[in-house]
Design a protein around this motif. Structure first.
Motif, PDB file in Angstrom:
ATOM      1  N   SER A 159      46.716  87.498 -12.671  1.00  0.00           N
ATOM      2  CA  SER A 159      45.965  87.203 -13.894  1.00  0.00           C
ATOM      3  C   SER A 159      45.767  88.462 -14.716  1.00  0.00           C
ATOM      4  O   SER A 159      45.944  88.457 -15.937  1.00  0.00           O
ATOM      5  CB  SER A 159      44.600  86.592 -13.560  1.00  0.00           C
ATOM      6  N   GLU A 196      40.677  81.983 -16.833  1.00  0.00           N
ATOM      7  CA  GLU A 196      41.244  83.241 -17.310  1.00  0.00           C
ATOM      8  C   GLU A 196      41.339  83.339 -18.826  1.00  0.00           C
ATOM      9  O   GLU A 196      41.057  84.379 -19.399  1.00  0.00           O
ATOM     10  CB  GLU A 196      42.627  83.462 -16.688  1.00  0.00           C
ATOM     11  N   GLU A 238      49.046  79.942 -16.706  1.00  0.00           N
ATOM     12  CA  GLU A 238      48.330  80.427 -15.520  1.00  0.00           C
ATOM     13  C   GLU A 238      48.500  79.384 -14.431  1.00  0.00           C
ATOM     14  O   GLU A 238      48.069  78.250 -14.585  1.00  0.00           O
ATOM     15  CB  GLU A 238      46.835  80.556 -15.843  1.00  0.00           C
ATOM     16  N   LYS A 246      42.924  76.329 -14.632  1.00  0.00           N
ATOM     17  CA  LYS A 246      41.725  76.721 -13.889  1.00  0.00           C
ATOM     18  C   LYS A 246      40.513  76.893 -14.806  1.00  0.00           C
ATOM     19  O   LYS A 246      39.408  77.164 -14.352  1.00  0.00           O
ATOM     20  CB  LYS A 246      41.970  78.043 -13.166  1.00  0.00           C
TER      21      LYS A 246
HETATM   22 MG   LIG Z   1      44.615  84.568 -11.064  1.00  0.00          MG
END
Ligand SMILES: [Mg+2]
Ligand SMILES: Nc1ncnc2c1ncn2[C@@H]1O[C@H](COP(=O)(O)OP(=O)(O)OP(=O)(O)O)[C@@H](O)[C@H]1O
Length: 498
Positions: free
Chosen positions: A286, A316, A383, A313
């Motif tokens: 990330s 990020e 991501e 997610k």
């Molecule tokens: Mg990550």
């Protein structure tokens, strides 16, 4: 013109260092130039490339200092010659011969040191503690570690049957390269085969030793990882400085970090033209994506660059929500939206293809050179590819189309995955994504999936990576450690400008 000029921001920092409870405050108030001297020390410790920006006049809200104050010139404790020696050694030029150059470099170091302090010290933290960490911990300590290491290496290579002398050593941010002269050419093979044993003898656990060829006769380089407390951290300040000096021929410049000897590494995403970033959990994927993204944002306006950030997610990419660069207005967090957006992008690609065809140009670069096409580049960041595929395998189809044909239309993919396996990085994506970044992985088979070569299982973690840009050799890079405040600073610039 023997003055040192500071900026308003510098003065604010100097005041907080001197006044805050956690700063340098003591019974006798210290003069401001004390902080300038500390900043000089801070800058001299930096192994980052030194970029110069000229400032020969006071800035609004800044101050000017005489050399009498800063170096003690003409005073009882006059450090001018000492400082001049330090800077002459640092820059490898005789600054005693040029007072003005000395002053210019002194100012640049002081301002770089102040800038580093501004971003790495928080006034809620103890400044003495900070100084100790920044200035003292790894100098003598590092030397003693390396001296010990030298002796250990000689005995370890003897133990694997290699007789060689250490000719020299080069210190990088995380490794030290020991240059070993080999009297018997067969020793090179023994060294190559014995790397795992050497690593065991030196107690390096999973972190590996990398063998490097050198341009000296009969000399091999052994890159030996040092313990983490002697690492030199590459941070957002370094990235911002590099970006200022991006070569003009780069279209989408990416600065992921420095090579093992500390030299900044740059590549052009248009040449990649798509990248897979793989590594185990916590290896630094990330942060690597943030670094690539900030490299672009710091150098491109929202007219030149559009981005698609896909983040299942929801963590990020959230801070980037307010940017004006989003192709479809926002960060994409659900797989349904991701599928819709990627399908739209395939349409965009096809529209661009017909614009290219009607202008009789092969790709967007040729169109720009001929002055017939002016379209923003589009970079898609994903991501965690594996998570997206679990939610919707259908996403693979538009991704593969974009990977196959996006380049000519100025569309580039940067996909990250924690699960570098054949299922996530399938044949279709694989053959059309020629550039790879491997952070630390658990097994050599995962390194092979990402890079087509082993090696990433021996990296030291935390942003240590092997980068293969289409058609070039693999290079080991230590990544920039981007922090939340670097992202905020970059985004606030766009809020101010746009
Ligand atoms: Mg990550
Ligand atoms: N370039 C770097 N320099 C120093 N430390 C780093 C660097 N990159 C990552 N780290 C450290 O590693 C930690 C994990 O990084 P990051 O969140 O990027 O990993 P990740 O591979 O994305 O993990 P996950 O798969 O769990 O999402 C960071 O919090 C940081 O402490």
């Amino acid at each position: 013109m023997s003055k040192i000029y500071t900026s308003f921001e510098d003065e604010k920092l100097i005041d907080s260092v001197l006044q805050k409870d956690k700063g340098l405050m003591c019974s006798d108030k210290l003069p401001k130039w004390t902080v300038l001297r500390l900043a000089l020390a801070q800058s001299l410790k930096s192994s980052a490339e030194f970029y110069e920006e000229n400032q020969d006049q006071p800035e609004a809200g800044g101050k000017e200092y005489n050399l009498r104050q800063v170096t003690g010139k003409g005073q009882e404790n006059d450090f001018t010659d000492l400082f001049c020696t330090l800077l002459s050694v640092y820059h490898r030029e005789n600054l005693f011969a040029d007072d003005n150059r000395f002053r210019t470099l002194l100012q640049k170091h002081i301002r770089r040191g102040l800038r580093d302090m501004r971003t790495s010290w928080k006034d809620s933290h103890d400044f003495h503690e900070y100084l100790y960490q920044e200035l003292f911990t790894d100098s003598d300590y590092q030397k003693s570690i390396i001296m010990n290491l030298r002796e250990k290496i000689v005995s370890a290579i003897n133990e694997i049957g290699v007789s060689g002398n250490i000719e020299d050593q080069l210190d990088g941010p995380r490794i030290t390269r020991f240059l070993i002269s080999l009297s018997d050419v067969n020793d090179l093979d023994r060294l190559r085969k014995g790397l795992e044993k050497l690593s065991f003898l030196l107690g390096l656990q999973k972190q590996g030793i990398f063998l490097q060829s050198t341009n000296q006769e009969r000399v091999a380089g052994l890159d030996i990882p040092r313990s983490q407390d002697s690492w030199y951290q590459i941070n957002g300040n370094n990235l911002r400085e590099w970006v200022l000096h991006t070569p003009h021929n780069m279209i989408l410049p990416a600065w992921p970090g420095v090579d093992v000897l500390g030299k900044p590494f740059i590549f052009d995403i248009t040449e990649a033209p798509h990248i897979l970033v793989g590594g185990t959990t916590g290896s630094g994927k990330s942060i690597c994506l943030h670094t690539l993204l900030l490299s672009l944002l710091l150098s491109q306006s929202s007219d030149q660059l559009k981005i698609c950030l896909i983040d299942p997610k929801h963590v990020e990419f959230t801070p980037y929500a307010a940017l004006p660069h989003h192709m479809y207005g926002k960060v994409i967090t659900s797989s349904e939206e991701a599928l819709r957006i990627l399908t739209q992008l395939v349409n965009e690609m096809e529209e661009r293809e017909s614009i290219l065809a009607s202008n009789k140009v092969r790709d967007i670069i040729e169109g720009e050179i001929k002055g017939v096409i002016e379209l923003p580049r589009i970079v898609v960041f994903v991501e965690e590819l594996a998570d997206i595929f679990i939610q919707s395998r259908a996403i693979e189809t538009p991704l593969a189309r974009l990977a196959q044909k996006g380049r000519a239309a100025g569309i580039h993919l940067i996909l990250s995955t924690q699960r570098p396996d054949a299922e996530t990085f399938s044949g279709l994506l694989r053959s059309n994504i020629p550039s790879r970044i491997a952070l630390t992985v658990q097994k050599s088979s995962e390194s092979k999936i990402i890079l087509d070569e082993v090696g990433a299982e021996r990296l030291s973690g935390k942003g240590d990576m092997l980068i293969k840009i289409s058609g070039s050799n693999i290079i080991r890079v230590h990544g920039v450690k981007i922090k939340q405040n670097d992202i905020e600073e970059c985004i606030s610039k766009f809020r101010r400008n746009e």
